[in-house]
Design an enzyme around this catalytic site. Structure first.
Site, PDB file in Angstrom:
ATOM      1  N   LYS A   1      43.889  42.027  40.513  1.00 40.70           N
ATOM      2  CA  LYS A   1      43.967  40.562  40.624  1.00 40.70           C
ATOM      3  C   LYS A   1      42.827  39.891  39.842  1.00 40.70           C
ATOM      4  O   LYS A   1      43.058  38.961  39.083  1.00 40.70           O
ATOM      5  CB  LYS A   1      43.931  40.135  42.109  1.00 40.70           C
ATOM      6  CG  LYS A   1      45.057  40.743  42.935  1.00 40.70           C
ATOM      7  CD  LYS A   1      45.043  40.305  44.378  1.00 40.70           C
ATOM      8  CE  LYS A   1      43.831  40.736  45.159  1.00 40.70           C
ATOM      9  NZ  LYS A   1      43.644  42.195  45.274  1.00 40.70           N
ATOM     10  N   THR A   2      41.604  40.399  40.057  1.00 40.49           N
ATOM     11  CA  THR A   2      40.458  39.804  39.348  1.00 40.49           C
ATOM     12  C   THR A   2      40.600  40.015  37.844  1.00 40.49           C
ATOM     13  O   THR A   2      40.362  39.096  37.053  1.00 40.49           O
ATOM     14  CB  THR A   2      39.133  40.439  39.843  1.00 40.49           C
ATOM     15  OG1 THR A   2      39.114  40.362  41.264  1.00 40.49           O
ATOM     16  CG2 THR A   2      37.925  39.746  39.262  1.00 40.49           C
TER      17      THR A   2
ATOM     18  N   ASP B   1      38.241  34.398  45.040  1.00 42.38           N
ATOM     19  CA  ASP B   1      38.708  35.680  45.568  1.00 42.38           C
ATOM     20  C   ASP B   1      38.738  35.618  47.101  1.00 42.38           C
ATOM     21  O   ASP B   1      37.964  34.881  47.700  1.00 42.38           O
ATOM     22  CB  ASP B   1      37.753  36.788  45.095  1.00 42.38           C
ATOM     23  CG  ASP B   1      38.402  38.158  45.138  1.00 42.38           C
ATOM     24  OD1 ASP B   1      39.610  38.233  45.453  1.00 42.38           O
ATOM     25  OD2 ASP B   1      37.711  39.151  44.855  1.00 42.38           O
TER      26      ASP B   1
ATOM     27  N   THR C   1      44.187  39.374  49.769  1.00 42.32           N
ATOM     28  CA  THR C   1      44.753  40.623  50.280  1.00 42.32           C
ATOM     29  C   THR C   1      45.519  40.330  51.585  1.00 42.32           C
ATOM     30  O   THR C   1      46.171  41.208  52.123  1.00 42.32           O
ATOM     31  CB  THR C   1      43.624  41.635  50.592  1.00 42.32           C
ATOM     32  OG1 THR C   1      42.619  40.963  51.360  1.00 42.32           O
ATOM     33  CG2 THR C   1      42.987  42.175  49.326  1.00 42.32           C
TER      34      THR C   1
ATOM     35  N   ARG D   1      41.636  50.874  40.988  1.00 41.23           N
ATOM     36  CA  ARG D   1      40.195  50.956  41.284  1.00 41.23           C
ATOM     37  C   ARG D   1      39.818  52.331  41.844  1.00 41.23           C
ATOM     38  O   ARG D   1      38.806  52.900  41.458  1.00 41.23           O
ATOM     39  CB  ARG D   1      39.752  49.859  42.249  1.00 41.23           C
ATOM     40  CG  ARG D   1      38.226  49.956  42.506  1.00 41.23           C
ATOM     41  CD  ARG D   1      37.692  48.924  43.461  1.00 41.23           C
ATOM     42  NE  ARG D   1      37.733  47.603  42.893  1.00 41.23           N
ATOM     43  CZ  ARG D   1      38.193  46.528  43.529  1.00 41.23           C
ATOM     44  NH1 ARG D   1      38.658  46.645  44.755  1.00 41.23           N
ATOM     45  NH2 ARG D   1      38.194  45.359  42.950  1.00 41.23           N
TER      46      ARG D   1
HETATM   47  P1  ADP Z   1      41.335  43.393  42.586  1.00 40.63           P
HETATM   48  O1  ADP Z   1      40.734  42.103  42.109  1.00 40.63           O
HETATM   49  O2  ADP Z   1      42.807  43.285  42.854  1.00 40.63           O
HETATM   50  O3  ADP Z   1      40.585  43.986  43.755  1.00 40.63           O
HETATM   51  P2  ADP Z   1      40.387  44.441  40.046  1.00 40.63           P
HETATM   52  O4  ADP Z   1      40.955  43.474  39.071  1.00 40.63           O
HETATM   53  O5  ADP Z   1      38.932  44.305  40.362  1.00 40.63           O
HETATM   54  O6  ADP Z   1      41.224  44.467  41.403  1.00 40.63           O
HETATM   55  O7  ADP Z   1      40.719  45.902  39.487  1.00 40.63           O
HETATM   56  C1  ADP Z   1      39.936  47.038  39.806  1.00 40.63           C
HETATM   57  C2  ADP Z   1      39.722  47.855  38.544  1.00 40.63           C
HETATM   58  O8  ADP Z   1      40.960  48.455  38.180  1.00 40.63           O
HETATM   59  C3  ADP Z   1      39.266  47.000  37.368  1.00 40.63           C
HETATM   60  O9  ADP Z   1      37.989  47.410  36.969  1.00 40.63           O
HETATM   61  C4  ADP Z   1      40.243  47.262  36.259  1.00 40.63           C
HETATM   62  O10 ADP Z   1      39.549  47.932  35.230  1.00 40.63           O
HETATM   63  C5  ADP Z   1      41.262  48.225  36.796  1.00 40.63           C
HETATM   64  N1  ADP Z   1      42.635  47.725  36.721  1.00 40.63           N
HETATM   65  C6  ADP Z   1      43.292  47.080  37.708  1.00 40.63           C
HETATM   66  N2  ADP Z   1      44.550  46.809  37.326  1.00 40.63           N
HETATM   67  C7  ADP Z   1      44.689  47.267  36.069  1.00 40.63           C
HETATM   68  C8  ADP Z   1      45.791  47.295  35.140  1.00 40.63           C
HETATM   69  N3  ADP Z   1      46.983  46.790  35.464  1.00 40.63           N
HETATM   70  N4  ADP Z   1      45.584  47.841  33.918  1.00 40.63           N
HETATM   71  C9  ADP Z   1      44.379  48.361  33.611  1.00 40.63           C
HETATM   72  N5  ADP Z   1      43.316  48.398  34.452  1.00 40.63           N
HETATM   73  C10 ADP Z   1      43.470  47.862  35.668  1.00 40.63           C
END
Ligand code: ADP
Length: 322
Positions: free
Chosen positions: A54-55, A99, A148, A207
């Site tokens: 998401k981030t 977030d 979430t 992650r």
């Molecule tokens: P969330 O905000 O949903 O908790 P993040 O955006 O922080 O997740 O993602 C966690 C890690 O996973 C990031 O560092 C990113 O590098 C990797 N990641 C997540 N989704 C993807 C994707 N679709 N393609 C490539 N890398 C991804």
């Protein structure tokens, strides 16, 4: 350093963002339309488990729109005043990323209603002994909320996001591709089978997969390896206490308790928590959600029950390694 490293693994463009094709295809259209209309992108809600991207997607949107991004976590917005200060500093087209937006207080949520809908906030000011409410106009901006726990979002806030995307978990193939791209960035050569093995224990979450990759990378650096194969990965995952399907010690103890100590009968959450010496939240969120997803346990009105699939898994643990 740690943050730096995880940031360098973030996708830098839509090509590097693997999977979630439906979201990406729609998003590209909305971004293109906003550019053609020369307006800000509509407020966007990103829903999904932690670590699903998401981030990363919020950052990608800001890169695609070539706009500044301001990042907040709702848990650290202590007073409505803090939110007001951030909103009052926004420039036209800015992206405000909040977030865990479900954790906003009611007062903060109410500030967002007019900010999102009509781009203004009401400010309470004291003038001589009088209290006045002044309307403060904001430039058009885009709020991207990530959550979430969408069920904890109030309806008025939910309704103000005209774009709403729900992330799904990734396939093993998609995670393998994410790991492959990341391994190139980390300058280490991995055999495909090694990456697939890491993907298989990633709980379908980028992650988790990337965290394992980083730890295996540490070991391979110390061992001065030219390339990493699946036997090496298997060895390190064992050292990290990662079992088949990405289960850990606590998950295994949970399953063993239901099977051996309670003879496959239903067990209540309080009993389970005190048996495993953890609190209910940890058991429910960190253990049970994934075991339910794997269909290893079921929640019934009488308590939690291990399924035949769960029992088969437990029995297989003695026979094979990862
Ligand atoms: P969330 O905000 O949903 O908790 P993040 O955006 O922080 O997740 O993602 C966690 C890690 O996973 C990031 O560092 C990113 O590098 C990797 N990641 C997540 N989704 C993807 C994707 N679709 N393609 C490539 N890398 C991804």
């Amino acid at each position: 350093m740690n943050n730096e490293e995880s940031n360098t693994l973030r996708p830098l463009n839509f090509e590097e963002f693997i999977g979630q094709k439906e979201i990406i295809n729609n998003l590209k259209i909305y971004i293109q339309a906003a550019k053609l209309r020369d307006t800000s992108l509509d407020h966007t809600l990103l829903v999904g488990h932690a670590g699903l991207g998401k981030t990363s997607l919020a950052y990608l949107i800001s890169y695609e729109l070539n706009q500044n991004i301001i990042v907040l976590n709702a848990n650290s917005i202590e007073r409505p005043k803090d939110l007001i200060i951030t909103l009052s500093k926004l420039n036209e087209g800015d992206i405000l990323f909040i977030d865990e937006i479900h954790a906003l207080s009611k007062n903060c949520e109410e500030i967002l209603y007019s900010a999102m809908e009509d781009f203004y906030i009401n400010l309470n000011v004291k003038n001589d002994l009088k209290k006045e409410v002044i309307r403060f106009d904001l430039p058009p901006f885009t709020l991207i909320g990530a959550t979430t726990k969408v069920e904890d979002l109030s309806k008025p806030l939910l309704d103000r996001f005209s774009i709403n995307f729900t992330f799904r978990k990734y396939s093993v193939e998609e995670i393998t591709q994410i790991l492959f791209n990341a391994s190139k960035k980390l300058n280490t050569t991995y055999k495909m089978r090694a990456l697939k093995l890491i993907a298989s224990v990633s709980r379908f979450t980028p992650r988790v997969a990337l965290n394992y990759l980083k730890r295996i990378n540490d070991y391979s650096l110390i061992d001065n390896l030219k390339y990493v194969d699946h036997i090496y990965v298997c060895d390190i995952l064992n050292k990290l206490g990662i079992k088949n399907k990405g289960l850990k010690d606590l998950d295994i103890r949970y399953l063993k308790m239901l099977h051996f100590d309670y003879d496959d009968k239903p067990v209540g959450i309080n009993t389970i928590s005190s048996f495993l010496n953890e609190n209910n939240k940890v058991i429910e969120e960190m253990v049970e959600n994934y075991l339910i997803e794997l269909s290893f346990i079921r929640k019934t009105s009488k308590g939690r029950v291990i399924t035949s699939k769960g029992i088969t898994f437990l029995n297989s643990l003695h026979k094979k390694k990862l």
